[in-house]
Each structure stands twice: as C-alpha cells, then as structure tokens.
Write a protein that holds these residues in place. Structure first.
Motif, PDB file in Angstrom:
ATOM      1  N   UNK A   1       0.868  -1.171   0.000  1.00  0.00           N
ATOM      2  CA  UNK A   1       0.000   0.000   0.000  1.00  0.00           C
ATOM      3  C   UNK A   1       0.906   1.222   0.000  1.00  0.00           C
ATOM      4  N   UNK A   2       0.601   2.208  -0.836  1.00  0.00           N
ATOM      5  CA  UNK A   2       1.495   3.343  -1.014  1.00  0.00           C
ATOM      6  C   UNK A   2       0.700   4.631  -1.151  1.00  0.00           C
ATOM      7  N   UNK A   3       1.333   5.741  -0.751  1.00  0.00           N
ATOM      8  CA  UNK A   3       0.707   7.058  -0.829  1.00  0.00           C
ATOM      9  C   UNK A   3       1.694   8.037  -1.457  1.00  0.00           C
ATOM     10  N   UNK A   4       1.173   8.907  -2.341  1.00  0.00           N
ATOM     11  CA  UNK A   4       1.951  10.012  -2.892  1.00  0.00           C
ATOM     12  C   UNK A   4       1.148  11.302  -2.754  1.00  0.00           C
TER      13      UNK A   4
ATOM     14  N   UNK B   1       5.455   6.920  -0.247  1.00  0.00           N
ATOM     15  CA  UNK B   1       5.763   6.205   0.988  1.00  0.00           C
ATOM     16  C   UNK B   1       5.037   4.869   0.907  1.00  0.00           C
ATOM     17  N   UNK B   2       5.796   3.770   1.030  1.00  0.00           N
ATOM     18  CA  UNK B   2       5.261   2.439   0.759  1.00  0.00           C
ATOM     19  C   UNK B   2       5.276   1.583   2.022  1.00  0.00           C
ATOM     20  N   UNK B   3       4.167   0.938   2.285  1.00  0.00           N
ATOM     21  CA  UNK B   3       4.082  -0.078   3.335  1.00  0.00           C
ATOM     22  C   UNK B   3       4.030  -1.432   2.647  1.00  0.00           C
TER      23      UNK B   3
ATOM     24  N   UNK C   1       0.703   4.554   4.493  1.00  0.00           N
ATOM     25  CA  UNK C   1      -0.566   3.900   4.823  1.00  0.00           C
ATOM     26  C   UNK C   1      -0.367   2.733   5.777  1.00  0.00           C
ATOM     27  N   UNK C   2      -1.239   2.636   6.782  1.00  0.00           N
ATOM     28  CA  UNK C   2      -1.219   1.499   7.692  1.00  0.00           C
ATOM     29  C   UNK C   2      -2.625   0.917   7.757  1.00  0.00           C
ATOM     30  N   UNK C   3      -2.722  -0.358   8.071  1.00  0.00           N
ATOM     31  CA  UNK C   3      -4.017  -1.028   8.156  1.00  0.00           C
ATOM     32  C   UNK C   3      -4.607  -0.799   9.544  1.00  0.00           C
TER      33      UNK C   3
END
Length: 475
Positions: free
Chosen positions: A132-135, A143-145, A193-195
């Motif tokens: 899961x990633x956010x830009x 930023x990648x989880x 991102x976190x679950x």
C-alpha cells in the motif's frame, strides 16, 4: 492477476437463461468519431506491462499503473520489477514515466486511486502480502508499506478512496479459506498507509475471482463485488449458475450485508466483476458470462452483462446484455458518473464461440479483438438505451486465455482486465493492453511473442457522463 488452478496458493506471485436479460434499447455504431487516436503510454520494452489501471484526478491529471511481474518478469530489459506508473498533464496527449511506486517489493498486481485533493493511493501484490502506497506530490515520491493487509497469502487487490479523507479501502482475496477481505487503510503523519481494520465480506460460497470495490460518497457506504462458483467447487473448473455477489458495509467497516445481484444461467468464469456507484448512489455491477450453445458449445456466446440496484444493493434489476454487435467479449469494466450515466468497456469480436479461449479455428480467419464501449445516459430506465461503439482497431489476435495462471506460456499477454474512468469534464478515458505486433497461427497460437504496450484512449465527442463538471476551471 488471478491465481486459480495452482494448488490454492497465490501462484501469480510465484511467476508473475437468467433469461436473455432485461430488455434494453440498443443502437450499434460500428464506425465512430467518439474517440481520439490511441496514444502509446509505455515508451519502450523496458516498460512492458499489462492489465493497466487508470484514474483521473480533479485537477485534470491522468494516472496509469500496471504490473511488470515480480523481478521484472515481463520486461525485456530484466527490470527490477514493481508496479509501474505514468502521468499525463495534458489530457493524455503525452505521458511521463515515473518508475515503480513499490519497487522490487511489488509487481504481481497493481491498482491506483486518487482522492478529491489529488492524493494518490497505490496498491500492489508481493510474494507474501499486498503493498500500500501514498503520494502527495502527483506520483513523484511515494511512501510504501510492504504489508498492506493484515492477512497473508492473498490475491488480486483493489483500492479506492473516499472524498479527501485520510483513509482508503482495499479489498483482496484470501486464498487460505477462499474468502474476500476488506481493509481500511489510514494515512499516517509521515504519509505512509497502515491497516487499521480488516473484515471478511464474503459468504460461505467459495469465491471464483475477487472482484472490484466501490465507495458511495453520497451515502457513506463501501461495496465489494465478487462471483461465486456454480454447481460443484471452483477446483472442478468452469461452472454454470454462478452468483454475482455484492457486499455492503459502512466507512468504519461495520457488519457487512451480503446481497445477490444476479444468478447466471451461463458461466462467469472469464473475468473479475467490476462495479461503480453513480453520484446519486445507484450501484452497478458488470461481469462476463459464457452461454454455450450447439455441439460442444462452439456456437455459444460470451456476453457482458450489467445489473443495477436503486436501493443501495438490496435488490437488483434483471441483467442487461450490453454487447449487441459483438458476439464474444472479455474483461468488461464499468464507470458511472451522474445519475444513470454509465460506460462499460470490453474486448470484443464478431466470432461465435463458447469462450474467449476457444474462438480461433483453423478453417476460419484469425480472430481480431478490438476495444469496444457500451454506454448509456439513461441506465435507470425500465428500457435503457445502450450504444455499442468500436473504439480501436485490432489490439490482439487469436484466443484470449482467461484461466489466470492456468494459461499456457505466451497465451496470456493481455492478463486479466483493463480499465475505464471519467475525467473531471465527464469524458471517458481508457487504458488497455496492445499486443497486435505478435504473429499468430490459425490455431490462435503465438508464433512470435513480442512485448505488450500500454495504451491510452480518450473521448473527443459525444455525451458527457457528468451533468456538472467536477472542475469548471479545466472544462
């Protein structure tokens, strides 16, 4: 990518009549000026990928992502793998390659979503989990989880945002117990991102393919679709009388409710279910369905169907057959805009056949697949009118293998889907895979298997699918 047939594990990670349907007024337009000329997105063979996903941001930017396979299995240059991303700032005329947003961690599958403020959420598939990633800067940095799910041994994830809130939703198939799980992802102060929560949204039936999800921003609801096996178990192969299922929950992932959108008379084996919600809260789900007929089913049809719910998924209208001119379709995908305005794209040919996998015959010309679109601006009527339009020239020749990683080598170049979205002005934007530069024999076998190309197609005329543009400044 779908992973059926390989011992119940996520093998794509290892290698990279319901009666004939509701009456619908249809008009075929074989030659059209509805779309612009296709544009190549992937610049060269080092960017070889397939089953691309597309999203349009409210500022007009367009984003396409596609998987390369773990370790760059699909690239000719032996890339490091990951899920690739491209961006266009000029309505799809030109594309900038941004690299991979999850690098070597991903590459098994890809999907992307963008919220109202332009924040990008990406997802991918790894050997053990989902990424899961956010830009926050238009895809330039991420930023990648690498652990985007609280479960492991998962397959084919989809992701969706909600307004401009700091959370998103991701659904995937849990191959351990053949269930569909839904994650809520939270954006952290560091923009990772976190679950925060995971629930099971499927019923007791074994799912066939983990379908797409959709978020209803009018009623604050989350929907997940999938298809079940019919008579017998999934491991027995294609079945009849499958169920098209839709689960519904709220934004906090409370107890889900499960509804049957349709029960097929044929077999929904060939594709993921795709779904969307229009601005008024009406829910739409599409699927592909084999209808065998004649000796060994060879004169059967493979159609794309649409079901509509006007009461938040509780009840569904009779399925509507979308393809009129085409007789065999594959990989339908839907997008919805304003109330009753929807468009579905699929690969299609005129050739009859019991499935997309068996249409090539030595005594007949080689089948030539094209991108088609069936659209309506009154899909909620009791007699909706759908216009079926050819959108491209030939993009693939021969059979289309739809058996996931059960396909023979070289027969699965299109992978398992392609996507359509709407730009802020309400125009259709499509991304698809083109491997028409292959050489194919009469049996549909690929004699020369060249790299695939990721392509873009934009609408230039015809109806707008938003009654009011999402961004007046660019429309």
């Amino acid at each position: 990518m779908r992973t059926k047939f390989l011992f119940g594990v996520t093998a794509s990670l290892l290698i990279l009549a319901i009666a004939p349907g509701a009456a619908a007024r249809k008009r075929h337009q074989p030659d059209t000026h509805l779309f612009k000329d296709p544009v190549r997105v992937s610049a060269d063979d080092s960017q070889t990928a397939a089953e691309p996903s597309i999203r349009a941001a409210r500022d007009g930017n367009l984003y396409i992502v596609a998987p390369t396979g773990l370790g760059g299995a699909r690239t000719q240059e032996g890339g490091s793998g990951g899920d690739l991303i491209w961006r266009s700032t000029d309505r799809g005329k030109t594309w900038t390659y941004l690299g991979s947003y999850d690098q070597a961690a991903g590459g098994g599958d890809a999907d992307i979503a963008v919220d109202r403020s332009g924040v990008l959420w990406g997802s991918g598939l790894t050997i053990a989990n989902t990424t899961a990633a956010i830009s926050t800067n238009e895809g330039d940095m991420w930023c990648v989880n690498p652990v985007g799910s609280l479960d492991s041994v998962v397959d084919r994830q989809w992701i969706e945002t909600y307004k401009s809130e700091p959370f998103a939703f991701m659904t995937t198939g849990d191959t351990k117990d053949s269930s569909i799980i839904l994650d809520r992802l939270e954006r952290t102060p560091g923009d990772c991102p976190v679950v925060s929560n995971t629930i099971t949204v499927s019923g007791d039936d074994e799912y066939q393919w983990p379908g797409e999800l959709a978020v209803d921003e009018k009623n604050d609801l989350v929907y997940v679709s999938y298809n079940t096996c019919g008579i017998g178990a999934c491991s027995d192969g294609p079945q009849l009388k499958d169920k098209i299922m839709v689960a519904r929950t709220d934004l906090t992932l409370g107890d889900p409710q499960l509804f049957t959108a349709a029960t097929t008379h044929g077999d929904s084996f060939d594709s993921f279910t795709s779904m969307d919600v229009d601005q008024a809260g009406n829910v739409y789900v599409v699927w592909n369905e084999r209808r065998p007929r004649g000796t060994n089913g060879r004169r059967g049809f493979t159609n794309s169907y649409l079901a509509v719910s006007k009461d938040r998924g509780k009840t569904w209208g009779d399925p509507i057959k979308l393809n009129q001119f085409t007789r065999t379709t594959a990989f339908p995908w839907i997008v919805a805009g304003s109330k009753g305005r929807v468009a579905v794209t699929y690969y299609g040919i005129r050739r009859l056949g019991k499935s997309p996998e068996t249409v090539a015959r030595p005594e007949r010309p080689i089948p030539k697949w094209k991108v088609w679109v069936s659209y309506s601006t009154d899909a909620l009527r009791s007699d909706p009118r759908f216009h079926e339009v050819r959108a491209t020239g030939t993009i693939h020749e021969g059979n289309i293998c739809t058996s996931g990683t059960g396909c023979a080598s070289g027969t699965r170049d299109l992978l398992d889907f392609f996507q359509i979205d709407l730009d802020p002005c309400g125009h259709m934007v499509i991304t698809y895979t083109d491997n028409s530069n292959d050489e194919v024999d009469k049996q549909g076998n690929r004699v020369v298997n060249n790299p695939e190309r990721v392509m873009f197609l934009g609408q230039k005329s015809g109806p707008k699918f938003y009654a009011t543009p999402l961004n007046d400044k660019i429309c």
